[in-house]
Design a protein around this motif. Structure first.
Motif, PDB file in Angstrom:
ATOM      1  N   ALA A  87       0.791  -1.234   0.000  1.00 17.75           N
ATOM      2  CA  ALA A  87       0.000   0.000   0.000  1.00 17.75           C
ATOM      3  C   ALA A  87       0.821   1.281   0.000  1.00 17.75           C
ATOM      4  O   ALA A  87       0.284   2.352   0.183  1.00 17.75           O
ATOM      5  CB  ALA A  87      -0.942   0.004   1.199  1.00 17.75           C
ATOM      6  N   SER A  88       2.129   1.196  -0.193  1.00 17.85           N
ATOM      7  CA  SER A  88       2.951   2.402  -0.219  1.00 17.85           C
ATOM      8  C   SER A  88       3.219   2.822  -1.659  1.00 17.85           C
ATOM      9  O   SER A  88       3.017   2.071  -2.591  1.00 17.85           O
ATOM     10  CB  SER A  88       4.270   2.154   0.505  1.00 17.85           C
ATOM     11  OG  SER A  88       4.993   1.166  -0.187  1.00 17.85           O
ATOM     12  N   GLY A  89       3.688   4.040  -1.843  1.00 16.74           N
ATOM     13  CA  GLY A  89       4.053   4.526  -3.169  1.00 16.74           C
ATOM     14  C   GLY A  89       2.921   5.264  -3.860  1.00 16.74           C
ATOM     15  O   GLY A  89       1.782   5.272  -3.415  1.00 16.74           O
ATOM     16  N   LEU A  90       3.251   5.883  -4.975  1.00 17.81           N
ATOM     17  CA  LEU A  90       2.286   6.686  -5.717  1.00 17.81           C
ATOM     18  C   LEU A  90       1.444   5.874  -6.692  1.00 17.81           C
ATOM     19  O   LEU A  90       0.347   6.272  -7.036  1.00 17.81           O
ATOM     20  CB  LEU A  90       3.008   7.794  -6.490  1.00 17.81           C
ATOM     21  CG  LEU A  90       3.721   8.847  -5.643  1.00 17.81           C
ATOM     22  CD1 LEU A  90       4.486   9.805  -6.540  1.00 17.81           C
ATOM     23  CD2 LEU A  90       2.718   9.604  -4.806  1.00 17.81           C
ATOM     24  N   SER A  91       1.956   4.773  -7.146  1.00 18.21           N
ATOM     25  CA  SER A  91       1.234   3.986  -8.145  1.00 18.21           C
ATOM     26  C   SER A  91       0.176   3.101  -7.488  1.00 18.21           C
ATOM     27  O   SER A  91       0.351   2.619  -6.378  1.00 18.21           O
ATOM     28  CB  SER A  91       2.198   3.105  -8.927  1.00 18.21           C
ATOM     29  OG  SER A  91       1.483   2.301  -9.842  1.00 18.21           O
ATOM     30  N   LYS A  92      -0.887   2.897  -8.222  1.00 18.12           N
ATOM     31  CA  LYS A  92      -1.927   1.981  -7.748  1.00 18.12           C
ATOM     32  C   LYS A  92      -1.687   0.568  -8.261  1.00 18.12           C
ATOM     33  O   LYS A  92      -2.491  -0.324  -8.009  1.00 18.12           O
ATOM     34  CB  LYS A  92      -3.308   2.488  -8.168  1.00 18.12           C
ATOM     35  CG  LYS A  92      -3.470   2.690  -9.645  1.00 18.12           C
ATOM     36  CD  LYS A  92      -4.786   3.364  -9.971  1.00 18.12           C
ATOM     37  CE  LYS A  92      -4.814   3.749 -11.435  1.00 18.12           C
ATOM     38  NZ  LYS A  92      -5.770   4.775 -11.729  1.00 18.12           N
ATOM     39  N   PHE A  93      -0.585   0.347  -8.985  1.00 15.90           N
ATOM     40  CA  PHE A  93      -0.298  -0.950  -9.582  1.00 15.90           C
ATOM     41  C   PHE A  93       0.900  -1.615  -8.930  1.00 15.90           C
ATOM     42  O   PHE A  93       1.858  -0.956  -8.521  1.00 15.90           O
ATOM     43  CB  PHE A  93      -0.034  -0.805 -11.083  1.00 15.90           C
ATOM     44  CG  PHE A  93      -1.194  -0.254 -11.847  1.00 15.90           C
ATOM     45  CD1 PHE A  93      -2.340  -0.996 -12.007  1.00 15.90           C
ATOM     46  CD2 PHE A  93      -1.143   1.018 -12.387  1.00 15.90           C
ATOM     47  CE1 PHE A  93      -3.422  -0.496 -12.713  1.00 15.90           C
ATOM     48  CE2 PHE A  93      -2.215   1.528 -13.090  1.00 15.90           C
ATOM     49  CZ  PHE A  93      -3.353   0.779 -13.249  1.00 15.90           C
ATOM     50  N   LYS A  94       0.873  -2.920  -8.882  1.00 16.41           N
ATOM     51  CA  LYS A  94       1.972  -3.715  -8.340  1.00 16.41           C
ATOM     52  C   LYS A  94       3.154  -3.675  -9.304  1.00 16.41           C
ATOM     53  O   LYS A  94       2.990  -3.787 -10.515  1.00 16.41           O
ATOM     54  CB  LYS A  94       1.513  -5.160  -8.132  1.00 16.41           C
ATOM     55  CG  LYS A  94       2.570  -6.037  -7.510  1.00 16.41           C
ATOM     56  CD  LYS A  94       2.076  -7.431  -7.248  1.00 16.41           C
ATOM     57  CE  LYS A  94       3.193  -8.236  -6.609  1.00 16.41           C
ATOM     58  NZ  LYS A  94       2.826  -9.607  -6.401  1.00 16.41           N
ATOM     59  N   GLY A  95       4.356  -3.501  -8.752  1.00 19.81           N
ATOM     60  CA  GLY A  95       5.570  -3.506  -9.565  1.00 19.81           C
ATOM     61  C   GLY A  95       5.866  -2.201 -10.262  1.00 19.81           C
ATOM     62  O   GLY A  95       6.800  -2.113 -11.041  1.00 19.81           O
ATOM     63  N   VAL A  96       5.083  -1.147  -9.985  1.00 24.13           N
ATOM     64  CA  VAL A  96       5.243   0.137 -10.667  1.00 24.13           C
ATOM     65  C   VAL A  96       5.539   1.218  -9.631  1.00 24.13           C
ATOM     66  O   VAL A  96       4.899   1.264  -8.577  1.00 24.13           O
ATOM     67  CB  VAL A  96       3.970   0.514 -11.455  1.00 24.13           C
ATOM     68  CG1 VAL A  96       4.118   1.874 -12.115  1.00 24.13           C
ATOM     69  CG2 VAL A  96       3.666  -0.552 -12.493  1.00 24.13           C
ATOM     70  N   SER A  97       6.515   2.073  -9.917  1.00 28.54           N
ATOM     71  CA  SER A  97       6.824   3.183  -9.020  1.00 28.54           C
ATOM     72  C   SER A  97       7.156   4.434  -9.832  1.00 28.54           C
ATOM     73  O   SER A  97       7.532   4.348 -11.000  1.00 28.54           O
ATOM     74  CB  SER A  97       7.980   2.815  -8.091  1.00 28.54           C
ATOM     75  OG  SER A  97       9.120   2.471  -8.837  1.00 28.54           O
TER      76      SER A  97
END
Length: 192
Positions: free
Chosen positions: A45-55
């Protein structure tokens, strides 16, 4: 409870296909080894992306798709499109993890290499010649020879053509010792 249902032995792990630890129906369970149940983890649930493996790369303002395979992180692509990065992650997850892959889009079956070629941001100052690399600050070109983990710095040059000539001369001298002719011509494919 899931270990009892599946009759798992010591050293075996039980994986929930849908990622829901409370869904212990036999159809949702499978026995796996070597930590494969980690491959189908949900997005953190961290980071800006709502997708897995994407930053998001804040400094350069692009999205990156990365994946971890056998304790090695791999940068798959740098792109301006978040959804494209997610699709590239999905294709890589299917390629490396097979049935254990937890993907962002369930019904899309893309080719990894085609997606990378279509959506990647080309490297700035990449040369059309092998062994020649752009140096960003001084607007110069360097020639280097790589063999395995070892590399030889040939020199820094004002033009791409000078660096390519120096690399070709180095290879010519090296190939005369090895009796393997090598020609320095522009590459047809530039790797990401």
């Amino acid at each position: 409870m899931h270990r009892i249902i599946m009759g798992a032995e010591v050293g075996e792990e039980v994986d929930h296909k849908d990622g829901n630890g409370l869904n212990n129906s036999r159809a949702n369970l499978r026995i796996c080894q070597d930590g494969r149940n980690q491959w189908n983890q949900r997005k953190v649930a961290s980071g800006l992306s709502k997708f897995k493996g994407v930053s998001w790369h804040k400094q350069w303002k692009y999205w990156t798709a990365t994946i971890q395979v056998n304790k090695n992180f791999m940068l798959l692509v740098r792109t301006r499109d978040e959804i494209a990065a997610a699709r590239i992650y999905d294709a890589a997850a299917r390629k490396f993890f097979g049935e254990y892959a937890n993907t962002n889009f369930s019904l899309v079956n893309d080719n990894l290499e085609d997606l990378i070629a279509k959506f990647r941001i080309p490297k700035k100052k990449s040369s059309q010649f092998p062994g020649v690399y752009g140096i960003r600050k001084g607007q110069r070109w360097k020639a280097m020879y790589f063999r395995g983990k070892a590399h030889i710095y040939i020199g820094s040059f004002k033009s791409e053509q000078e660096a390519a000539t120096a690399f070709a001369n180095f290879i010519r001298n090296k190939s005369s010792q090895d009796s393997t002719p090598v020609v320095n011509e522009p590459m047809t494919v530039i790797c990401p």
